[in-house]
Design an enzyme around this catalytic site. Structure first.
Site, mmCIF file in Angstrom:
data_model
loop_
_atom_site.group_PDB
_atom_site.id
_atom_site.type_symbol
_atom_site.label_atom_id
_atom_site.label_comp_id
_atom_site.label_asym_id
_atom_site.label_seq_id
_atom_site.Cartn_x
_atom_site.Cartn_y
_atom_site.Cartn_z
ATOM 1 N N HIS A 133 42.796 34.744 37.360
ATOM 2 C CA HIS A 133 43.071 35.487 38.704
ATOM 3 C C HIS A 133 42.763 36.837 39.040
ATOM 4 C CE1 HIS A 133 46.085 39.233 38.994
ATOM 5 N NE2 HIS A 133 46.211 38.685 39.904
ATOM 6 N N ASN A 135 42.915 40.352 41.469
ATOM 7 C CA ASN A 135 43.749 40.945 42.873
ATOM 8 C C ASN A 135 42.818 42.182 43.054
ATOM 9 O OD1 ASN A 135 46.215 43.760 42.527
ATOM 10 N ND2 ASN A 135 46.103 41.631 41.122
ATOM 11 N N HIS A 167 34.194 39.224 30.298
ATOM 12 C CA HIS A 167 34.670 40.836 29.551
ATOM 13 C C HIS A 167 33.153 41.840 29.596
ATOM 14 C CE1 HIS A 167 38.537 41.339 28.575
ATOM 15 N NE2 HIS A 167 38.609 40.004 27.869
#
Length: 297
Positions: A133, A135, A167
Site C-alpha cells: 500500500h 499513498n 525499510h
C-alpha cells in the site's frame, strides 16, 4: 487564498499525477516482462483507466480524478493506482472529526477544503510476492494545510530480507531530510497500521505520517515527494525476486486469509476510507483497496 497557496496546490496535484504515471508505466512494464504465452496474451496486464467524480450536495463542481485498475495480470491479481483532486465544503461529521484531530474550532464557520493525492494498493497472484500500500496527499482548509501518507508492506508469507530491503530503501530516501524522520515515521506506521481487534500489525510496517505541517511548505512537500520516490525502488525488487517462486494450495490459502485481515483494517479503521466515503467521492475508487478474493477462518 493567497496566490502562493494556489500555486502550491497546483504543484502538488501535478506531482501526484507524475508519480502515478511513473508507477503505472513501471507496473505495466513488469507485466510485459513476465509474458510467457502466445502473442495474443500480451493484451493482459494493462490498466483500465476511468475518470472519477466527487458528488457535491448542491450539484456544483467538486473535483475528481483518475482510477487506474489492473485485474487478472500475470504478476498482479489486482492493483489500483488512483489520483484525485477534490474540493468543496466538509459535511458536519467530517468537520467534527477534523476539528477534533487538528484542534480547529473554526471549521464550522468556514468548512471549505481542498485535497489532492495518490493512493495505491497491489494484491499479487503469487502468495510469495508481497502486497503493498502507498499513498501521499496534501490537504488544505482556510485554517491550515498539511501533508500525509507513506507506504507499508503486507506479505502473507514473510521474508526477512524483503522486509529489510523495503525499510532500508525508505530510510535512504528519508535520511537527507534529517536522521529523525525515518525512525519517527516507522513508529508512526507501526501504530497506525495496527489492527486492535486482532492484536497484531496489518503487515511488516513501513513509513507513515498524518497531519504533517512544520510551517515550511517547500520542505514538507519535498519530504512528501521523497516518500513517493522511494516506493518503486523499495518494492519492485521484491516482486522481481518472488514473482516466479513456486507456490502450493496451502500458500494460496494463507494469502487469502491474510487478505481478510487487510480488508478488516481498511473497512473498520482506515481514516482515508472513511473520509472518502463521507465526503462523497466515487465509492469504487475509495474501495479500490479491497482484494479481489479473501477468506476468513
Amino acid at each position: 487564498m493567497s496566490d502562493d497557496m494556489a500555486e502550491q496546490k497546483a504543484t502538488a496535484a501535478a506531482w501526484f499525477r507524475e508519480l502515478r504515471d511513473r508507477i503505472v508505466t513501471a507496473f505495466e512494464t513488469l507485466e510485459e516482462s513476465h509474458v510467457e504465452g502466445p502473442l495474443s496474451d500480451r493484451d493482459a496486464g494493462r490498466f483500465d483507466v476511468s475518470e472519477t467524480t466527487r458528488a457535491s450536495q448542491d450539484g456544483s463542481d467538486a473535483g475528481g480524478g483518475l482510477m487506474s485498475v489492473m485485474r487478472g495480470g500475470r504478476v498482479f491479481e489486482k492493483v489500483g493506482v488512483n489520483i484525485s483532486t477534490v474540493y468543496g465544503v466538509l459535511g458536519e461529521r467530517a468537520q467534527a472529526a477534523m476539528a477534533a484531530r487538528k484542534g480547529l474550532p473554526g471549521m464550522a464557520e468556514d468548512p471549505r477544503f481542498w485535497a489532492s493525492g495518490i493512493s495505491l494498493v497491489a494484491h499479487m497472484q503469487n502468495p510469495h510476492a508481497p502486497a503493498v500500500h502507498m499513498n501521499t496527499r496534501m490537504f488544505w482548509t482556510p485554517h491550515g494545510w498539511w501533508f500525509g501518507g507513506g507506504s507499508d508492506l503486507n506479505p502473507c508469507i514473510e521474508y526477512d530480507d524483503d522486509t529489510a530491503h523495503f525499510h532500508a530503501t525508505q530510510k535512504q530516501y528519508l535520511d537527507p531530510h534529517g536522521p529523525a524522520h525515518y525512525p519517527r515515521l516507522k513508529e508512526w506506521a507501526d501504530s497506525y497500521f495496527h489492527v486492535p481487534h486482532r492484536g497484531r500489525a496489518r503487515g511488516v510496517g513501513g513509513i507513515f505520517m498524518d497531519d504533517y505541517c512544520t510551517g515550511d511548505w517547500e520542505s514538507d512537500f519535498a519530504l512528501t515527494q521523497d516518500i513517493g520516490r522511494a516506493f518503486l525502488p523499495a518494492y519492485l525488487p521484491l516482486v522481481e525476486r518472488r514473482r516466479a517462486t513456486r507456490w502450493s494450495d496451502a500458500d494460496k490459502d494463507t494469502q487469502l486469509i491474510h487478505r481478510g485481515l487487510y480488508a478488516e483494517y481498511n473497512l473498520v479503521y482506515d481514516r482515508g476510507t472513511r473520509f472518502g466515503l463521507e465526503t462523497g467521492h466515487d465509492a469504487n475508487a475509495v474501495l479500490m483497496s479491497l482484494p479481489p478474493l479473501a477468506k476468513w477462518v
